[in-house]
Design an enzyme around this catalytic site. Structure first.
Site, PDB file in Angstrom:
ATOM      1  N   ASP A   4     -11.293 -59.511 -19.407  1.00 49.24           N
ATOM      2  CA  ASP A   4     -11.127 -60.931 -19.742  1.00 49.24           C
ATOM      3  C   ASP A   4     -10.700 -61.768 -18.549  1.00 49.24           C
ATOM      4  O   ASP A   4      -9.528 -62.117 -18.384  1.00 49.24           O
ATOM      5  CB  ASP A   4     -10.136 -61.068 -20.894  1.00 49.24           C
ATOM      6  CG  ASP A   4     -10.669 -60.407 -22.153  1.00 49.24           C
ATOM      7  OD1 ASP A   4     -11.861 -60.055 -22.183  1.00 49.24           O
ATOM      8  OD2 ASP A   4      -9.893 -60.249 -23.107  1.00 49.24           O
TER       9      ASP A   4
ATOM     10  N   GLU B 241      -7.737 -49.320 -24.253  1.00 47.22           N
ATOM     11  CA  GLU B 241      -6.635 -48.951 -23.331  1.00 47.22           C
ATOM     12  C   GLU B 241      -5.719 -47.882 -23.915  1.00 47.22           C
ATOM     13  O   GLU B 241      -5.217 -47.073 -23.124  1.00 47.22           O
ATOM     14  CB  GLU B 241      -5.849 -50.221 -22.965  1.00 47.22           C
ATOM     15  CG  GLU B 241      -6.634 -51.184 -22.105  1.00 47.22           C
ATOM     16  CD  GLU B 241      -7.800 -51.866 -22.844  1.00 47.22           C
ATOM     17  OE1 GLU B 241      -7.660 -52.086 -24.065  1.00 47.22           O
ATOM     18  OE2 GLU B 241      -8.830 -52.132 -22.218  1.00 47.22           O
TER      19      GLU B 241
ATOM     20  N   ASP C  22     -14.698 -51.536 -26.228  1.00 45.05           N
ATOM     21  CA  ASP C  22     -13.670 -52.519 -25.856  1.00 45.05           C
ATOM     22  C   ASP C  22     -12.327 -52.041 -26.425  1.00 45.05           C
ATOM     23  O   ASP C  22     -12.290 -51.079 -27.211  1.00 45.05           O
ATOM     24  CB  ASP C  22     -14.075 -53.873 -26.468  1.00 45.05           C
ATOM     25  CG  ASP C  22     -13.163 -55.011 -26.050  1.00 45.05           C
ATOM     26  OD1 ASP C  22     -12.551 -54.941 -24.967  1.00 45.05           O
ATOM     27  OD2 ASP C  22     -13.063 -55.992 -26.827  1.00 45.05           O
TER      28      ASP C  22
HETATM   29  O1  MIG Z   1      -8.938 -58.946 -28.286  1.00 45.42           O
HETATM   30  O2  MIG Z   1     -14.197 -58.501 -29.046  1.00 45.42           O
HETATM   31  O3  MIG Z   1     -12.642 -58.091 -23.330  1.00 45.42           O
HETATM   32  O4  MIG Z   1     -15.087 -59.265 -23.981  1.00 45.42           O
HETATM   33  O5  MIG Z   1     -15.247 -60.656 -26.413  1.00 45.42           O
HETATM   34  C1  MIG Z   1     -10.121 -59.394 -27.680  1.00 45.42           C
HETATM   35  C2  MIG Z   1     -13.647 -59.702 -28.627  1.00 45.42           C
HETATM   36  C3  MIG Z   1     -11.206 -58.407 -27.892  1.00 45.42           C
HETATM   37  C4  MIG Z   1     -11.886 -58.429 -25.564  1.00 45.42           C
HETATM   38  C5  MIG Z   1     -13.063 -58.242 -24.660  1.00 45.42           C
HETATM   39  C6  MIG Z   1     -13.987 -59.418 -24.819  1.00 45.42           C
HETATM   40  C7  MIG Z   1     -14.436 -59.523 -26.250  1.00 45.42           C
HETATM   41  C8  MIG Z   1     -13.220 -59.649 -27.172  1.00 45.42           C
HETATM   42  N1  MIG Z   1     -12.312 -58.525 -26.942  1.00 45.42           N
END
Ligand code: MIG
Length: 815
Positions: free
Chosen positions: A515, A440, A437
């Site tokens: 998200d 980017e 996650d």
């Molecule tokens: O800044 O890890 O898209 O699925 O639950 C948020 C917490 C960070 C974004 C992900 C989401 C996840 C969340 N993350």
């Protein structure tokens, strides 16, 4: 919620970024310098190099009869360095081709393509070699921005200049693919930017979002071509948004470097694209199981409770996710000692109930707050100098979940290896897969990337900056993860899921769409997003079932499962402060319907897995827009509120509240209502009932759908019997080919699979089914095959035989 406060801090920066993005895409590429006319050329075994009056060079390389690469360097020679993180195959064996030179025209011809290059001005046209039909033509010569007019605030002048190619826009040309865009299926009249961005709560039109796949497919009068602009800089695609005349693409640096694919079928293009950028390897079969997540389940007893609830309620489940709170202070590769004191015991206990655990791993490695703080990931990476630095040598310190953090320079091969090996901490504890996650990469200090522009990556010794490396960061992190898991467990298929990506990601990772909102609009957007990703070389897709942000409700959750239950990635997930969303949270009425769909997913696994293997082998995704199967039918060209799974299942979900009827478009041919077996004649739209417990679903006449028993989890029991449901076409014919393997190991790559062809035809007294001798060395063990004839007007007996691995014929008779 802390997370959103952090995000709003950066709002100003975001607004500035967006403003600039908008002005850029609206900017006029006609002001750019054009490449000069051709003055001479040279030819090698594979390519033609054109020398231009302005000292520019263009190189056309013949990779395959349907694949030509175009590379241009402006006012200089083509550099000898030629490297891309996206490309998997460079050793193409040169096909037959020839070169013709006339005074005004240079022509390259392969068995399939004819490339006509006008010398002055330099214009390239692609035609079908046999029919000479025009496929795609330059609208103006390739251009470059010598004076820095087309730059955004994110432009790094040291990184190069804007380069662009412009194509004539067809009056009836449609555009598909381009990866993950919060947009509809047909991208005609839209424009896009690629700059991987953390965009929680995105809605249709928000651009860019998480991923960059600079590959699109053009379709005109049923004939398709593809263009992969392999340039990782911030890039722009404009499909006739600002001008009636052109569809153009460009980037803020790097090379004009694109691959032209010719179909005419989209399926063929997807196969070639997979050859070029890599085929998806099969994930473990349990990745097709039902998955449950939330931000975050902790402590361990809560994870167990959720699993118990699933089992108690007879809801199938294969995977549970641990989101960021499992870690010790968000330190990747650690577990919080209080919340998860014994991770190995937990995975073993859940393993006995058939449930795997996947943990999240973010790129941010916690930077110590004081000198005495010891943390192995930081200490080792720092000592080895694996972390990203600014041009002046300072460590780059973004702020993410652990607070001040550092990012690994994943362009360094040793750093990728080190990062991959760190996953031993998970593998040794029985963790089954990794969730990447924030890659980017997201930075709470500044989400635009502006603050990272002077961050340098090794990049094969080129020492390039963020402008080039942002969009490939996630690809390389996923690669490090995948290769690490492969090394740690060579007898298992790695399972990785990612949020951000660049082209080629399918070699290393599956993906989800980030998200989303718990809204009907977001649900409707699932379909064009999944199908577009499938048309961009990413077959294993899905999104948070029920939506991630905001409060859902039972009706939305049910309708959301009616989309997601046939997506490759089927996972319910919710934000940290969102209302609970597990299947039972809105009451028995909804839970019962969700159970029906989850069980149906497990029954259809033989079909789904067969479709997934097709994606691995051919690049054709399981979750498809209708146009992929019906490319000659213009009624499918912008149809994005229904989809197909494989060749045979058509699904038309309800995407609005309080609606229980909808129109469904059925292409030419007979179709069967999955629920009633009622036969329809396609080529038209029909109106069907869809009360909450029904998702309209149709089977193509001519199909045979293999299915197995409902399971609580994959591997719970043998898939026995396998039932083949026969849906004959107008000639009484039907066929399929079932794919099976061990579902876990890479042995399938060496022939350990079984492919069983089954076909049906009219016999004298009934239906004759033939089962061919299976191909491949995988032996599923003894089991039975059942054959069921589906017809709404007549009743047939079901026939069951032992599958003895021999060719067989059986007859199904009427009652
Ligand atoms: O800044 O890890 O898209 O699925 O639950 C948020 C917490 C960070 C974004 C992900 C989401 C996840 C969340 N993350």
């Amino acid at each position: 919620m802390k997370y959103f406060k952090l995000q709003t801090l950066c709002l100003r920066a975001l607004v500035v970024g967006l403003f600039c993005a908008v002005t850029c895409s609206a900017q006029d590429i006609t002001t750019l310098e054009k490449i000069g006319p051709v003055v001479s050329l040279s030819k090698t075994e594979k390519s033609v190099t054109l020398n231009c009056q302005d000292n520019s060079q263009v190189q056309l390389t013949v990779l395959a009869p349907d694949l030509i690469r175009v590379r241009a360097a402006f006012t200089k020679s083509i550099p000898t360095r030629d490297h891309s993180w996206a490309i998997a195959k460079t050793d193409w064996s040169t096909p037959r081709w020839n070169l013709k030179e006339a005074s005004d025209l240079i022509t390259i011809t392969t068995d399939e393509l004819e490339v006509a290059i006008r010398r002055s001005p330099l214009l390239i046209e692609f035609r079908d070699a046999r029919t000479h039909q025009l496929l795609n033509a330059d609208e103006r010569p390739m251009s470059y921005d010598a004076k820095g007019r087309l730059t955004s605030l994110l432009f790094d002048p040291k990184a190069g200049m804007f380069v662009a190619a412009s194509k004539r826009l067809g009056f009836d040309e449609h555009f598909y693919g381009l990866g993950e865009k919060a947009a509809r299926l047909d991208k005609r009249r839209l424009s896009f930017i690629n700059w991987n961005s953390d965009t929680p709560g995105y809605i249709e039109g928000k651009d860019p979002i998480y991923q960059t796949i600079p590959f699109y497919i053009g379709l005109q009068r049923g004939v398709a071509y593809g263009i992969f602009f392999d340039n990782s800089y911030r890039s722009y695609f404009n499909f006739g948004r600002t001008s009636q005349e052109r569809a153009w693409f460009g980037a803020e640096g790097g090379e004009m470097n694109y691959y032209f694919f010719y179909g005419p079928s989209i399926k063929k293009i997807l196969g070639r694209y997979a050859d070029l950028t890599g085929h998806m390897q099969l994930p473990p079969m349990w990745a097709l199981g039902n998955q449950q997540s939330r931000w975050s389940y902790y402590p361990d007893t809560m994870v167990e409770e959720v699993v118990n609830e699933y089992r108690k309620r007879d809801l199938p489940l294969d995977v549970m996710y641990l989101d960021i709170d499992y870690m010790n202070g968000y330190r990747v590769f650690t577990f919080d000692k209080e919340r998860f004191p014994a991770p190995k015991a937990l995975t073993e206990k859940l393993g006995r109930q058939g449930v795997k655990i996947v943990t999240i791993v973010d790129p941010g490695v916690k930077h110590p707050t004081d000198k005495n703080e010891r943390y192995h990931a930081f200490d080792q990476g720092f000592e080895k100098n694996f972390f990203q630095r600014r041009r002046n040598g300072d460590l780059f310190v973004p702020r993410v979940w652990p607070g001040d953090s550092v990012f690994v320079d994943f362009t360094l091969p040793e750093a990728r290896r080190w990062w991959g090996d760190l996953h031993r901490a998970y593998v040794d504890n029985g963790i089954a897969g990794i969730w990447n996650d924030m890659n980017e990469p997201s930075d709470f200090v500044d989400q635009t990337g502006k603050n990272q522009l002077d961050v340098v990556s090794y990049d094969e010794g080129e020492k390039t900056t963020h402008a080039k490396n942002r969009n490939t960061f996630a690809l390389l992190m996923a690669r490090a993860t995948y290769e690490g898991l492969e090394r740690l467990q060579p007898d298992r298929r790695p399972y990785v899921i990612t949020r951000a990506a660049y082209a080629g990601i399918q070699r290393y990772s599956t993906m989800w769409t980030g998200d989303t909102n718990s809204t009907w609009d977001a649900l409707a957007l699932n379909i064009p997003m999944f199908t577009s990703l499938g048309l961009s070389g990413e077959p294993f897709v899905g999104s948070d079932i029920g939506g991630f942000i905001g409060r859902g409700n039972g009706e939305l959750l049910v309708r959301s499962y009616q989309v997601g239950f046939l997506a490759p990635f089927c996972r319910n997930h919710k934000e940290n402060d969102g209302y609970d969303q597990e299947p039972w949270r809105f009451g028995k009425h909804y839970e019962d319907i969700i159970r029906k769909y989850l069980k149906l997913r497990y029954e259809l696994l033989p079909y789904l897995y067969t479709a997934l293997e097709e994606a691995h082998r051919t690049g054709v995704p399981p979750f498809r827009p209708l146009l992929l199967n019906y490319q000659d039918d213009p009624s499918t060209y912008n149809l994005d509120d229904q989809f197909m799974v494989g060749d045979d299942l058509l699904v038309a979900p309800i995407l609005k509240p309080d609606v229980t009827r909808r129109l469904v478009y059925l292409p030419e041919g007979p179709w069967y209502d999955y629920w009633t077996n009622k036969k329809y004649i396609g080529g038209t739209a029909i109106s069907v009932e869809a009360p909450l417990d029904v998702v309209p679903m149709f089977v193509r006449g001519g199909a045979i759908i293999p299915s197995g028993p409902a399971l609580n989890y994959i591997g719970e029991k043998p898939v026995d019997p396998i039932t083949f449901a026969i849906y004959p076409d107008n000639n009484g014919l039907a066929s399929t080919s079932l794919y099976e393997d061990d579902g876990l190991s890479p042995a399938y790559k060496r022939g350990a699979f079984r492919r069983t062809a089954v076909s049906a035809r009219r016999g004298l007294r009934g239906i004759v089914v033939s089962v061919a001798a299976p191909q491949g060395s995988y032996n599923p063990g003894p089991r039975k095959f059942s054959f069921v004839m589906k017809a709404d007007d007549r009743r047939f007996k079901e026939v069951t035989i032992a599958d003895d691995g021999q060719a067989r014929e059986v007859e199904i008779r009427e009652h």
